[in-house]
Design a protein around this motif. Structure first.
Motif, PDB file in Angstrom:
ATOM      1  N   MET A  32      56.621  73.399  68.303  1.00 13.92           N
ATOM      2  CA  MET A  32      57.218  74.341  66.583  1.00 13.92           C
ATOM      3  C   MET A  32      58.724  73.479  67.204  1.00 13.92           C
ATOM      4  O   MET A  32      59.316  73.194  66.341  1.00 13.92           O
ATOM      5  N   ILE A  35      58.806  69.636  66.766  1.00 15.00           N
ATOM      6  CA  ILE A  35      59.103  69.210  64.966  1.00 15.00           C
ATOM      7  C   ILE A  35      60.841  68.927  64.675  1.00 15.00           C
ATOM      8  O   ILE A  35      60.705  68.788  63.440  1.00 15.00           O
ATOM      9  N   THR A  36      61.136  70.404  64.914  1.00 15.01           N
ATOM     10  CA  THR A  36      62.406  70.859  63.826  1.00 15.01           C
ATOM     11  C   THR A  36      63.622  70.173  64.178  1.00 15.01           C
ATOM     12  O   THR A  36      64.201  69.225  63.628  1.00 15.01           O
ATOM     13  N   ARG A  39      62.806  66.603  63.041  1.00 12.04           N
ATOM     14  CA  ARG A  39      63.408  66.645  61.413  1.00 12.04           C
ATOM     15  C   ARG A  39      64.407  66.241  61.128  1.00 12.04           C
ATOM     16  O   ARG A  39      64.948  65.975  60.604  1.00 12.04           O
ATOM     17  N   TRP A  44      70.210  72.094  62.405  1.00 10.97           N
ATOM     18  CA  TRP A  44      68.610  72.840  62.296  1.00 10.97           C
ATOM     19  C   TRP A  44      69.716  73.427  60.436  1.00 10.97           C
ATOM     20  O   TRP A  44      70.363  74.436  60.509  1.00 10.97           O
ATOM     21  N   TYR A  52      65.302  81.045  64.415  1.00  5.47           N
ATOM     22  CA  TYR A  52      63.971  80.157  63.909  1.00  5.47           C
ATOM     23  C   TYR A  52      63.436  80.272  65.169  1.00  5.47           C
ATOM     24  O   TYR A  52      61.970  80.210  65.749  1.00  5.47           O
ATOM     25  N   PHE A  56      59.571  81.315  65.879  1.00  6.27           N
ATOM     26  CA  PHE A  56      58.873  80.038  65.964  1.00  6.27           C
ATOM     27  C   PHE A  56      58.066  81.186  67.156  1.00  6.27           C
ATOM     28  O   PHE A  56      56.855  80.841  67.363  1.00  6.27           O
ATOM     29  N   MET A 111      59.867  78.562  60.374  1.00 10.32           N
ATOM     30  CA  MET A 111      60.033  77.613  60.563  1.00 10.32           C
ATOM     31  C   MET A 111      60.177  77.306  59.204  1.00 10.32           C
ATOM     32  O   MET A 111      59.617  77.679  57.258  1.00 10.32           O
ATOM     33  N   ASN A 115      57.613  72.079  57.832  1.00  6.47           N
ATOM     34  CA  ASN A 115      57.259  72.456  58.983  1.00  6.47           C
ATOM     35  C   ASN A 115      55.538  72.296  59.882  1.00  6.47           C
ATOM     36  O   ASN A 115      54.568  72.771  60.236  1.00  6.47           O
ATOM     37  N   VAL A 118      52.323  69.740  59.457  1.00  7.44           N
ATOM     38  CA  VAL A 118      52.539  69.057  60.840  1.00  7.44           C
ATOM     39  C   VAL A 118      52.191  70.085  61.670  1.00  7.44           C
ATOM     40  O   VAL A 118      51.184  69.818  62.512  1.00  7.44           O
ATOM     41  N   LEU A 119      52.216  71.417  61.913  1.00  7.02           N
ATOM     42  CA  LEU A 119      51.984  71.921  63.063  1.00  7.02           C
ATOM     43  C   LEU A 119      50.514  72.481  62.344  1.00  7.02           C
ATOM     44  O   LEU A 119      50.182  72.140  63.932  1.00  7.02           O
TER      45      LEU A 119
END
Length: 444
Positions: A32, A35-36, A39, A44, A52, A56, A111, A115, A118-119
């Motif tokens: 997690m 991915i963040t 991106r 963030w 976040y 998570f 999140m 995301n 993708v997760l």
């Protein structure tokens, strides 16, 4: 001690397989974060980074709960294991749906929304990879599986050839044509798996020595014959290119039993506003019509064959069993006048909600019988004890399909069908049908 002795890799005494809890949790949390970062870098959006990180952590916990109750942490034998990716993919998608549900209910994003997509994919792949890695570590620590083959000489010869071609990590530890020697031979050879090759009757392995083999973490597999496939058998495993079905002493793993228990508590919370006033009204009726002694307590056999005290409203005369236990029959003359409708509609079972609350019963399951009847039925009906794999229920498949006087053998067929195929959806179907049955009997 041989390197493949069962005690070298026993999940009850060692933590090798249990480390997957930690590995999976760290993997998901790190994924997690990764991915963040990919991106957005380190800047963030919308919320501060600690918001976040808490999200998570909550999402990781939710995923771990779904994985646990989905059976990803149940001990698996090394031969004939099912592919992990389809199961991990399904459970990960369910967990991601849970993440989205938390957001809808609380208004708090765990999140960034994109995301989650993708997760769902990357999480399933990594969780499956962790299990592949655990399997390799287990092979290094415990050695190759040692297989004991049981059957006719021709079947054993054929199985050895198949294993040599398709299971290079397996070692044939020995051959056996006398099922009575399974336990001593398994001990002598340090066997980790037993393959039953020649269609031996289940009575030769169940309930013993299957229970003893399972306690030693020795996998037991029975080869599927062409006749078995005609019955629609679907849950097969491939071992050395041969179809097998895994035999277990108990139908449901612990994780599913715990999930069933959590569902029972949730259902009780939802039912309480309706069930409590109805129970009070029925109790008052029983007191007026039947006099003192509203509740009737009786010893019944519960999960694992352990006795417990079942509660119900008294509908029979106090001396109904003066001469000993008697099975109930249709139009039972022992029923107090004015109480028969309570039995027809099953409202006399309402006090068993307390049994559900204290864990001795479930809302749905095989109806509990009295110890005197159980001991006799276990002698007369093969496999009767298997119905005790799950907690007994207030209602069950046999109750919606039959009546008080239905033959115990037929009831057992319904009970075993329920035990083997349990799911929340099956419970919903049985509960809904139980309401229909109650309404019909009340209309008579």
């Amino acid at each position: 001690m041989t390197p493949t002795s069962p005690s070298m890799w026993n999940p009850r005494t060692r933590r090798g397989f249990r480390y997957l809890y930690v590995v999976d949790a760290v993997t998901l949390f790190a994924l997690m974060v990764a991915i963040t970062v990919v991106r957005f870098g380190l800047d963030w959006p919308t919320y501060p980074w600690n918001h976040y990180l808490i999200g998570f952590a909550v999402a990781t916990l939710l995923h771990m709960v779904v994985y646990y109750f989905g059976g990803l942490y149940e001990f698996e034998q090394r031969l004939g294991h099912r592919p992990w990716l389809p199961r991990a993919m399904l459970l990960t998608f369910m967990a991601v749906g849970g993440d989205a549900t938390v957001t809808l209910l609380t208004g708090r994003y765990l999140m960034p929304r994109a995301n989650l997509v993708v997760l769902a994919v990357a999480g399933a792949v990594l969780i499956s990879f962790n299990r592949w890695g655990a399997r390799r570590v287990r092979l290094l620590r415990a050695g190759k599986p040692r297989v004991l083959l049981s059957g006719t000489p021709a079947d054993i010869d054929s199985a050895e050839e198949h294993l040599a071609d398709a299971e290079p990590d397996a070692v044939v530890a020995g051959r056996l044509d006398d099922p009575s020697l399974i336990i001593p031979e398994a001990d002598r050879l340090g066997a980790t798996e037993l393959l039953l090759l020649s269609g031996q009757p289940l009575e030769t392995i169940y309930p013993e020595p299957l229970g003893e083999l399972e306690a030693r973490d020795i996998g037991v597999f029975r080869r599927i014959t062409p006749a078995d496939t005609l019955l629609g058998l679907q849950r097969s495993r491939q071992i050395g290119g041969m179809p097998f079905v895994a035999l277990r002493e108990h139908a449901l793993p612990v994780c599913r039993l715990r999930f069933k228990r959590l569902l029972d508590l949730a259902y009780l919370a939802l039912l309480a506003p309706f069930a409590l006033p109805i129970t009070g009204a029925v109790a008052a009726y029983v007191r007026i019509v039947g006099g003192r002694g509203v509740l009737y307590r009786q010893e019944r056999v519960g999960r694992g064959g352990v006795p417990f005290v079942l509660l119900k409203f008294r509908t029979m005369a106090r001396d109904a069993e003066l001469n000993g236990p008697v099975l109930a029959v249709s139009s039972d003359p022992r029923v107090v006048r004015g109480m028969d409708w309570l039995r027809r509609t099953r409202l006399d079972e309402l006090p068993q909600l307390w049994n559900v609350l204290n864990g001795t019963m479930s809302l749905v399951g095989p109806r509990p019988e009295r110890p005197q009847f159980v001991s006799r039925l276990e002698r007369e009906i093969a496999g009767y004890g298997r119905r005790h794999d799950v907690p007994p229920g207030i209602t069950g498949l046999a109750q919606t399909q039959g009546h008080y006087q239905t033959d115990p053998g037929y009831k057992l067929g319904h009970d075993l069908q329920y035990v083997v195929n349990w799911s929340p959806v099956l419970d919903w179907q049985i509960m809904a049908k139980s309401l229909v049955v109650m309404a019909r009997r009340n209309a008579r």
